[in-house]
Scaffold this motif. Structure first.
Motif, PDB file in Angstrom:
ATOM      1  N   GLN A   1      23.930 -68.417 -16.993  1.00 22.46           N
ATOM      2  CA  GLN A   1      23.133 -67.779 -15.587  1.00 22.46           C
ATOM      3  C   GLN A   1      22.568 -69.104 -15.059  1.00 22.46           C
ATOM      4  O   GLN A   1      22.160 -70.044 -15.897  1.00 22.46           O
TER       5      GLN A   1
ATOM      6  N   PRO B   1      19.688 -70.527 -11.890  1.00 22.74           N
ATOM      7  CA  PRO B   1      18.435 -70.051 -11.109  1.00 22.74           C
ATOM      8  C   PRO B   1      19.115 -69.068  -9.886  1.00 22.74           C
ATOM      9  O   PRO B   1      20.054 -69.122  -9.456  1.00 22.74           O
ATOM     10  N   PRO B   2      18.315 -68.148  -9.518  1.00 24.45           N
ATOM     11  CA  PRO B   2      18.744 -67.229  -8.622  1.00 24.45           C
ATOM     12  C   PRO B   2      18.774 -68.047  -7.131  1.00 24.45           C
ATOM     13  O   PRO B   2      18.224 -69.065  -6.955  1.00 24.45           O
TER      14      PRO B   2
ATOM     15  N   GLU C   1      21.738 -62.929  -8.187  1.00 23.06           N
ATOM     16  CA  GLU C   1      22.143 -63.604  -9.321  1.00 23.06           C
ATOM     17  C   GLU C   1      23.381 -64.878  -9.394  1.00 23.06           C
ATOM     18  O   GLU C   1      24.150 -64.187  -8.328  1.00 23.06           O
TER      19      GLU C   1
END
Length: 67
Positions: A21, A23-24, A30
């Motif tokens: 993942q 950071p946005p 996402e």
């Protein structure tokens, strides 16, 4: 004294990709990227070493200020 040792697995399986993942994005979306298992482990170790250096610096500053 404390000794910390990091052993890094460099076997062929560490070349496999994993999704991580991020950071946005700017509009909150996402985001993910793919990195190898070895890259992920090296990032983890780097962060752990940074934490240890910061903690040691803090202790050293405290000791010096009380000297």
């Amino acid at each position: 004294y404390t000794v910390t040792m990091f052993l890094i697995d460099t076997s062929p399986s560490m070349g496999k990709l994993r999704t991580v993942q991020l950071p946005p994005g700017p509009s909150g979306e996402e985001r993910t990227t793919e990195i190898t298992r070895l890259e992920w482990v090296l990032q983890f170790v780097k962060l752990k070493i940074q934490e240890m250096v910061i903690a040691y610096s803090s202790v050293l500053q405290t000791c010096l200020s009380h000297a």
